[in-house]
Design an enzyme around this catalytic site. Structure first.
Site, PDB file in Angstrom:
ATOM      1  N   GLU A 153       0.826  -1.227   0.000  1.00  0.00           N
ATOM      2  CA  GLU A 153       0.000   0.000   0.000  1.00  0.00           C
ATOM      3  C   GLU A 153       0.851   1.264   0.000  1.00  0.00           C
ATOM      4  O   GLU A 153       2.075   1.219   0.184  1.00  0.00           O
ATOM      5  CB  GLU A 153      -0.944   0.005   1.196  1.00  0.00           C
ATOM      6  CG  GLU A 153      -0.229   0.127   2.519  1.00  0.00           C
ATOM      7  CD  GLU A 153      -0.994   0.946   3.546  1.00  0.00           C
ATOM      8  OE1 GLU A 153      -1.457   2.052   3.212  1.00  0.00           O
ATOM      9  OE2 GLU A 153      -1.081   0.475   4.692  1.00  0.00           O
TER      10      GLU A 153
ATOM     11  N   LYS B 242      -3.276  -1.095  15.609  1.00  0.00           N
ATOM     12  CA  LYS B 242      -2.694  -0.285  16.683  1.00  0.00           C
ATOM     13  C   LYS B 242      -3.721  -0.077  17.770  1.00  0.00           C
ATOM     14  O   LYS B 242      -4.908   0.048  17.479  1.00  0.00           O
ATOM     15  CB  LYS B 242      -2.349   1.095  16.124  1.00  0.00           C
ATOM     16  CG  LYS B 242      -1.233   1.067  15.153  1.00  0.00           C
ATOM     17  CD  LYS B 242      -0.595   2.443  15.098  1.00  0.00           C
ATOM     18  CE  LYS B 242       0.699   2.345  14.363  1.00  0.00           C
ATOM     19  NZ  LYS B 242       0.499   2.624  12.932  1.00  0.00           N
TER      20      LYS B 242
HETATM   21  N1  PSU Z   1      -2.732   2.118  10.510  1.00  0.00           N
HETATM   22  C1  PSU Z   1      -1.409   2.188  10.696  1.00  0.00           C
HETATM   23  N2  PSU Z   1      -0.618   2.800   9.759  1.00  0.00           N
HETATM   24  C2  PSU Z   1      -1.151   3.326   8.620  1.00  0.00           C
HETATM   25  C3  PSU Z   1      -2.555   3.220   8.433  1.00  0.00           C
HETATM   26  C4  PSU Z   1      -3.295   2.591   9.395  1.00  0.00           C
HETATM   27  O1  PSU Z   1      -0.929   1.691  11.700  1.00  0.00           O
HETATM   28  O2  PSU Z   1      -0.420   3.897   7.795  1.00  0.00           O
HETATM   29  C5  PSU Z   1      -3.169   3.728   7.170  1.00  0.00           C
HETATM   30  C6  PSU Z   1      -3.519   2.550   6.246  1.00  0.00           C
HETATM   31  O3  PSU Z   1      -3.359   2.942   4.906  1.00  0.00           O
HETATM   32  C7  PSU Z   1      -5.002   2.339   6.537  1.00  0.00           C
HETATM   33  C8  PSU Z   1      -5.457   3.751   6.765  1.00  0.00           C
HETATM   34  O4  PSU Z   1      -5.702   1.711   5.497  1.00  0.00           O
HETATM   35  O5  PSU Z   1      -4.399   4.372   7.472  1.00  0.00           O
HETATM   36  C9  PSU Z   1      -6.752   3.816   7.541  1.00  0.00           C
HETATM   37  O6  PSU Z   1      -7.207   5.122   7.562  1.00  0.00           O
HETATM   38  P1  PSU Z   1      -8.687   5.425   8.092  1.00  0.00           P
HETATM   39  O7  PSU Z   1      -8.649   5.032   9.526  1.00  0.00           O
HETATM   40  O8  PSU Z   1      -8.899   6.891   7.878  1.00  0.00           O
HETATM   41  O9  PSU Z   1      -9.595   4.529   7.281  1.00  0.00           O
END
Ligand code: PSU
Ligand code: MN
Length: 315
Positions: free
Chosen positions: A27, A162
């Site tokens: 990603e 996390k």
């Molecule tokens: N969690 C992490 N590191 C990240 C992300 C999530 O520990 O970089 C990134 C990933 O790309 C995930 C996105 O898909 O954040 C989720 O964002 P949101 O919670 O806004 O959907």
């Protein structure tokens, strides 16, 4: 114009797919919004190298100048890393608008899965998935990653979620969405910087071959994705109590500054990086590398299970 008209696949990834060789999607929100420059670029290149060392072809996925790019490398990868937080963050609902605008965007787990599936790739490595944020009963902040996992047949190898998230609620929503949560060599769902979260996985598997069998079944049965939870290596894990205190501080900071919605995850990651003096970043990089290795093993086994059925023809 069909969606495939927006798809640009690099020559090496295209060849691997046509030959039925193993490919691992990677990603790019982790590059634009998850880590600072230049560590983000170094991480991206290193992880690609690890996938190659384990006999698979890496395919970093992003939206570049209004196109779905599968196999971003060289100058484009550098441009993406430099753009950082200035790039858009593409989740499912942003994709069509960003293609029309012709911009650069990091793709989240949700959109990377979508684009990988469009290209015929079924294995994907990341760091951590998005999930249900703490306090979601008030904010309704639940990542679109959890929905995508329910509908798109791609195995996502991660180090859990996390604990900036509510892990119990995240696991509940994954269950609602019909997502198998598989522990790779663990009974516990890992908590990213820590190997354990106190929550169990649905099933434990110790062999990548078994996970590849499950992915193949999900595809054949017309089911959705698989979440492969692979704990951070022992030597890279952080002390759970110490990281928990930093997370609480970061969340309090977000509340005080009124940060919410799609800005919340990047804000928390940056704050935790600052509060741990960069230690969180080192661990983050180590666990992505570890996930890339496991994803490559799964991809190799999956490619072997589908002989004479190259992904390009299956799509
Ligand atoms: N969690 C992490 N590191 C990240 C992300 C999530 O520990 O970089 C990134 C990933 O790309 C995930 C996105 O898909 O954040 C989720 O964002 P949101 O919670 O806004 O959907
Ligand atoms: Mn969110």
């Amino acid at each position: 114009m069909t969606a495939k008209a927006y798809l640009s696949i690099s020559p090496d990834v295209k060849k691997a797919l046509a030959d039925g060789k193993p490919v691992v999607a990677l990603e790019s929100t982790i590059i634009t919004h998850g880590m600072p420059y230049p560590q983000n670029l170094e991480m991206a290149k290193k992880v690609e190298g690890i996938v190659r060392e384990h006999s698979a072809v890496p395919a970093t996925i992003a939206i570049m100048d209004g196109r779905f790019c599968v196999g971003v490398s060289g100058e484009d990868l550098e441009r993406l890393a430099l753009e950082g937080l200035k790039a858009a963050k593409a989740s499912r609902r942003d994709v069509s608008a960003l293609l029309v605008q012709g911009v650069i965007a990091g793709t989240t787990v949700a959109t990377t899965m979508q684009i990988a599936a469009l290209a015929g790739i079924h294995v994907f490595a990341t760091g951590g998935i998005g999930g249900v944020h703490r306090g979601a009963e008030e904010t309704f902040d639940i990542s679109a990653d959890l929905q995508e996992l329910g509908r798109t047949p791609v195995a996502v190898v991660c180090a859990g979620a996390k604990s900036i998230l509510d892990i119990a609620k995240t696991l509940e929503v994954l269950e609602t969405n019909g997502v198998p949560v598989l522990g790779y060599g663990t009974d516990q769902f890992p908590a990213f910087w820590a190997r354990e979260s106190g929550h169990k996985v649905d099933h434990r598997f110790d062999a990548a071959e078994d996970i590849a069998k499950i992915v193949a079944l999900q595809i054949d049965l017309g089911l959705g994705g698989v979440l492969v939870a692979n704990p951070i290596p022992e030597e890279d894990a952080l002390d759970p109590a110490a990281i928990e205190a930093r997370i609480a501080e970061a969340i309090a900071g977000a509340e005080a500054e009124g940060v919410s919605r799609k800005e919340l995850t990047p804000f928390l990651l940056k704050r935790i990086f600052e509060l741990t003096g960069g230690k969180s970043l080192q661990s983050n990089i180590a666990l992505v590398e570890n996930n890339a290795k496991v994803a490559a093993h799964i991809a190799v086994s999956l490619a072997g299970r589908m002989p004479g059925k190259p992904a390009a023809r299956r799509a």
